[in-house]
Design an enzyme around this catalytic site. Structure first.
Site, mmCIF file in Angstrom:
data_model
loop_
_atom_site.group_PDB
_atom_site.id
_atom_site.type_symbol
_atom_site.label_atom_id
_atom_site.label_comp_id
_atom_site.label_asym_id
_atom_site.label_seq_id
_atom_site.Cartn_x
_atom_site.Cartn_y
_atom_site.Cartn_z
ATOM 1 N N GLU A 1 47.969 21.681 20.583
ATOM 2 C CA GLU A 1 46.728 22.465 20.488
ATOM 3 C C GLU A 1 46.953 23.958 20.328
ATOM 4 O OE1 GLU A 1 45.739 18.552 22.179
ATOM 5 O OE2 GLU A 1 47.300 20.034 22.598
ATOM 6 N N GLY B 1 44.003 14.119 21.118
ATOM 7 C CA GLY B 1 43.051 13.110 21.533
ATOM 8 C C GLY B 1 43.641 11.718 21.601
ATOM 9 N N GLY C 1 41.988 14.550 17.595
ATOM 10 C CA GLY C 1 40.550 14.510 17.372
ATOM 11 C C GLY C 1 40.204 14.806 15.922
ATOM 12 N N ASP D 1 43.710 19.582 26.132
ATOM 13 C CA ASP D 1 42.566 19.090 26.896
ATOM 14 C C ASP D 1 42.694 17.574 27.110
ATOM 15 O OD1 ASP D 1 42.034 18.581 24.140
ATOM 16 O OD2 ASP D 1 39.883 18.515 24.514
#
Length: 383
Positions: free
Chosen positions: A152, A129, A70, A160
């Site tokens: 992460e 992401g 991301g 996530d």
């Protein structure tokens, strides 16, 4: 100024079309921004409703990365502003973070449930992401230079984008190990872990696309997804006979990983991984990443994997949305981005600083949902 995602439609020999979405932010390693999500979502929906589109190809510009994760810069600034505001205790007050996570998760869910085949060409770096985009595609290709990871823990977040769901479904304890260590996966690792389906060399891409343009899409006898699978299987068979891929470290260390991650709690697992003495560079790097990572992220990642085992994918995305906003409101996520990307001092000050100080009572607040069920921002996703 060019857009960070480009779209094209290629005419097949039988009159159907192949839709192509290309991540086009090569300078950022195609890091997934909110703008990219907002471009991809409506275009994928239009293609889903167009009977002339046989399948979608999701790819990226450049040779280095499909998507390195991301885009965290604006997210970081929104977190800092929220932390300093009078509404710092309200996780919904960070409107940028709420928009980013909601729309990213909607896009990921759309890909998982897409009514047409989606071929992802996952060449180069595929992290965070990027795996969120790739994981839900019906046909996922990795190459000799693919490097996948959910890192992460290094930025004070957790895996996530549906990571709680797909990591918990990996063979043995590999999902727990990958969440704790952010370990990199090559093509064979990705196939073994269930994150990819086919191994091809990057040089095979143009030939594969040409073959796809010549197929008889839309016939009543063979479904488009089955036809795509046949083409990819033939291409992989030809490649396997010519170029062997590097062996899977996940498979090689599978028994050891199961032993290391069989502890009764996160602290036991972390201590077991850090206690391993090995000449294997992959294991050494995994342990080093864990040692430097956020203790709270380690606890949260495994707590989520345990919670989601009997949840639907839609339920997982709703849960992750709440947890991600709590992460944005607490200090570790912003601190991890600061240390890695903003100041680049590689010296994050985690809170808590030690694994033994991370307790279930400390972590319980991450699951506090401020919305009634029917009013959750992702309530309209499937079951």
């Amino acid at each position: 100024m060019s857009q960070p995602v480009s779209f094209a439609e290629l005419s097949c020999r039988n009159g159907r079309r192949i839709a192509v979405a290309t991540l086009a932010s090569e300078k950022t390693l195609n890091a997934l921004s909110l703008e990219m999500v907002q471009l991809l979502m409506p275009q994928l929906q239009r293609w889903a409703a167009d009977d002339a589109i046989a399948l979608v190809v999701l790819q990226a510009e450049g040779d280095k990365a499909f998507c390195a994760g991301g885009d965290l810069q604006q997210l970081y600034h929104s977190m800092r502003a929220h932390h300093a505001s009078a509404a710092c205790d309200d996780i919904t007050a960070n409107t940028y973070a709420a928009a980013f996570f909601e729309q990213e998760y909607r896009l990921d869910y759309l890909i998982h449930t897409y009514p047409k085949p989606v071929l992802c060409w996952g060449h180069g770096i595929v992290m965070g992401g990027g795996i969120g985009l790739m994981a839900g595609c019906s046909h996922r290709v990795v190459t000799e230079r693919s490097r996948l990871a959910m890192p992460e823990i290094s930025i004070g977040l957790y895996p996530d984008v549906g990571g709680s769901w797909f990591l918990s479904r990996m063979p043995g304890k590999t999902g727990a190990f990958l969440a704790l260590t952010g370990a990199a996966m090559n093509a064979e690792d990705a196939v073994f872990a269930g994150l990819a389906d086919y191994r091809l060399c990057h040089a095979d891409k143009d030939q594969l696309l040409d073959s796809l343009l010549g197929q008889a899409w839309g016939t009543p006898t063979v479904a488009d997804a089955v036809l795509l699978e046949r083409v990819l299987q033939q291409a992989q068979a030809a490649r396997d006979s010519a170029t062997p891929f590097a062996a899977s470290a996940l498979r090689r260390h599978f028994d050891l990983i199961n032993t290391l991650c069989s502890g009764r709690c996160v602290t036991e697992m972390v201590n077991a991984i850090l206690a391993v003495h090995s000449d294997d560079l992959w294991l050494q790097k995994a342990a080093k990443t864990l040692a430097a990572g956020a203790p709270g992220s380690a606890w949260l990642a495994l707590a989520l994997q345990q919670r989601v085992r009997h949840m639907s994918l839609a339920q997982v995305f709703r849960l992750e949305f709440v947890v991600s906003l709590h992460c944005a409101a607490r200090p570790d996520f912003a601190e991890g981005i600061r240390a890695l990307i903003i100041d680049k001092d590689q010296q994050p000050q985690w809170q808590p600083a030690r694994q033994v100080d991370v307790t279930p009572a400390w972590g319980a607040g991450f699951f506090a949902d401020p919305w009634p069920v029917a009013q959750h921002p992702l309530a309209d996703l499937g079951g």
